[in-house]
Design an enzyme around this catalytic site. Structure first.
Site, PDB file in Angstrom:
ATOM      1  N   HIS A 288       0.316   0.179 -10.243  1.00 42.72           N
ATOM      2  CA  HIS A 288      -0.300  -0.772  -9.506  1.00 42.72           C
ATOM      3  C   HIS A 288      -0.832  -1.851 -10.391  1.00 42.72           C
ATOM      4  CE1 HIS A 288      -3.084  -0.653  -5.658  1.00 42.72           C
ATOM      5  NE2 HIS A 288      -3.002  -1.979  -6.059  1.00 42.72           N
TER       6      HIS A 288
ATOM      7  N   ARG B  41       0.759  -1.277  -0.143  1.00 42.62           N
ATOM      8  CA  ARG B  41      -0.079  -0.004  -0.121  1.00 42.62           C
ATOM      9  C   ARG B  41       0.838   1.133  -0.118  1.00 42.62           C
ATOM     10  NH1 ARG B  41      -3.192  -2.970  -1.458  1.00 42.62           N
ATOM     11  NH2 ARG B  41      -5.199  -3.487  -0.668  1.00 42.62           N
TER      12      ARG B  41
ATOM     13  N   GLU C  36      -3.556   7.522  -5.933  1.00 43.85           N
ATOM     14  CA  GLU C  36      -3.456   6.905  -6.865  1.00 43.85           C
ATOM     15  C   GLU C  36      -4.708   7.176  -8.007  1.00 43.85           C
ATOM     16  OE1 GLU C  36      -1.210   2.717  -5.613  1.00 43.85           O
ATOM     17  OE2 GLU C  36      -3.398   2.712  -6.303  1.00 43.85           O
TER      18      GLU C  36
END
Length: 315
Positions: free
Chosen positions: A285, A233, A262
């Protein structure tokens, strides 16, 4: 059942999303902004989403809602207390990325240790074609075998990363919790891992105690020249501290698949630094997103929905 998928672009277009076997109305949106959520979900019995924020204020205005089916493991985009109070079930998915995330981490390890990003950038500028001999030595290359890997988080992902690292000849240390008074069997004290590890990789959950786990203090306790990897994370790392530590040269490099916000802003310090630092690798990601992992994910999401509706019908 009215089913609304609020952010279908969280699933690659080439991966088919199964439909439930029971009678239903299916509505799908590629993106849903905060202002659009209530209007789009007001008649939904079931919401499918990855990252759309479902706050208390939003949930209170969705009286028909019975189930939130998350296409992810993280639940931090849902007010879980409010959902429970309102009688809304929340189901996430785990275990779908146990192959792809560790493989991504291993790839990052090799990329950092062999400076692959630097060599690749040079080919874009044509540097090799201008060389006076068959090779040049602008970036460091060090062996993966014999390196020490510090793993923070010993769940299924951290454990599989450790197994892969052992397979290529690395020594693996699993870090005990920060400030723990007792070190469990199979773990090494937190600060000892920071001191010994050539590479630190983060696989711990994001909690109040792990937020900014990697900060100026912990970064400077790491071995000089060590590498940092984060596929967990974004908020596990203080981003400004990481930039500063890379600039001073204390940290040898970093590879990130997650960030605090993000998508990140264009002026995010790490995004700007990555434009000029060959030892800073950022992927958007996608460590979780191999075809097999996504196929498993959508299958588990539909299984969660089917099981919920079946239990509902039995009441």
């Amino acid at each position: 059942m009215n089913i609304v998928f609020l952010d279908s672009t969280a699933i690659p277009k080439h991966i088919p999303i199964p439909r439930p076997s029971f009678p239903h109305n299916w509505v799908e949106y590629e993106y849903t902004s905060e202002k659009q959520t209530i209007e789009r979900a007001k008649d939904a019995d079931i919401i499918i989403t990855s990252k759309v924020i479902l706050s208390r204020e939003v949930l209170q205005q969705l009286p028909k809602l019975k189930l939130i089916a998350l296409t992810a493991t993280g639940t931090n985009n849902v007010d879980l207390d409010a959902a429970k109070e309102l009688g809304v079930t929340v189901k996430n998915v785990t275990g779908y990325s146990v192959t792809t995330v560790p493989e991504h981490v291993l790839g990052m390890i090799f990329a950092l240790k062999h400076s692959l990003a630097g060599w690749q950038r040079d080919q874009i500028t044509g540097k090799w074609t201008e060389s006076k001999q068959f090779c040049y030595f602008d970036y460091p290359i060090t062996d993966v075998r014999g390196s020490t890997l510090g793993v923070f988080g010993k769940g299924c992902l951290g454990t599989e990363v450790g197994r892969l690292a052992n397979a290529v000849g690395m020594k693996v240390l699993y870090a005990e919790h920060k400030d723990a008074t007792v070190c469990r069997e199979g773990y090494t004290p937190f600060e000892e891992v920071l001191r010994q590890a050539d590479i630190v990789t983060l696989h711990c959950p994001l909690t109040e105690t792990t937020k900014n786990l990697i900060n100026t203090d912990t970064l400077y306790k790491m071995k000089k020249g060590a590498f940092l990897i984060n596929t967990g994370r974004g908020p596990l790392i203080d981003e400004l501290a990481l930039v500063d530590t890379l600039k001073t040269g204390h940290l040898g490099g970093a590879a990130l698949d997650v960030m605090v916000k993000e998508p990140p802003e264009k002026d995010n310090p790490l995004i700007l630094a990555a434009k000029t630092m060959p030892n800073l690798i950022i992927t958007p990601h996608i460590a979780w997103a191999s075809d097999s992992a996504v196929t498993t994910l959508v299958g588990k999401v539909m299984q969660n929905i089917e099981e919920f509706v079946q239990q509902l019908n039995q009441k």
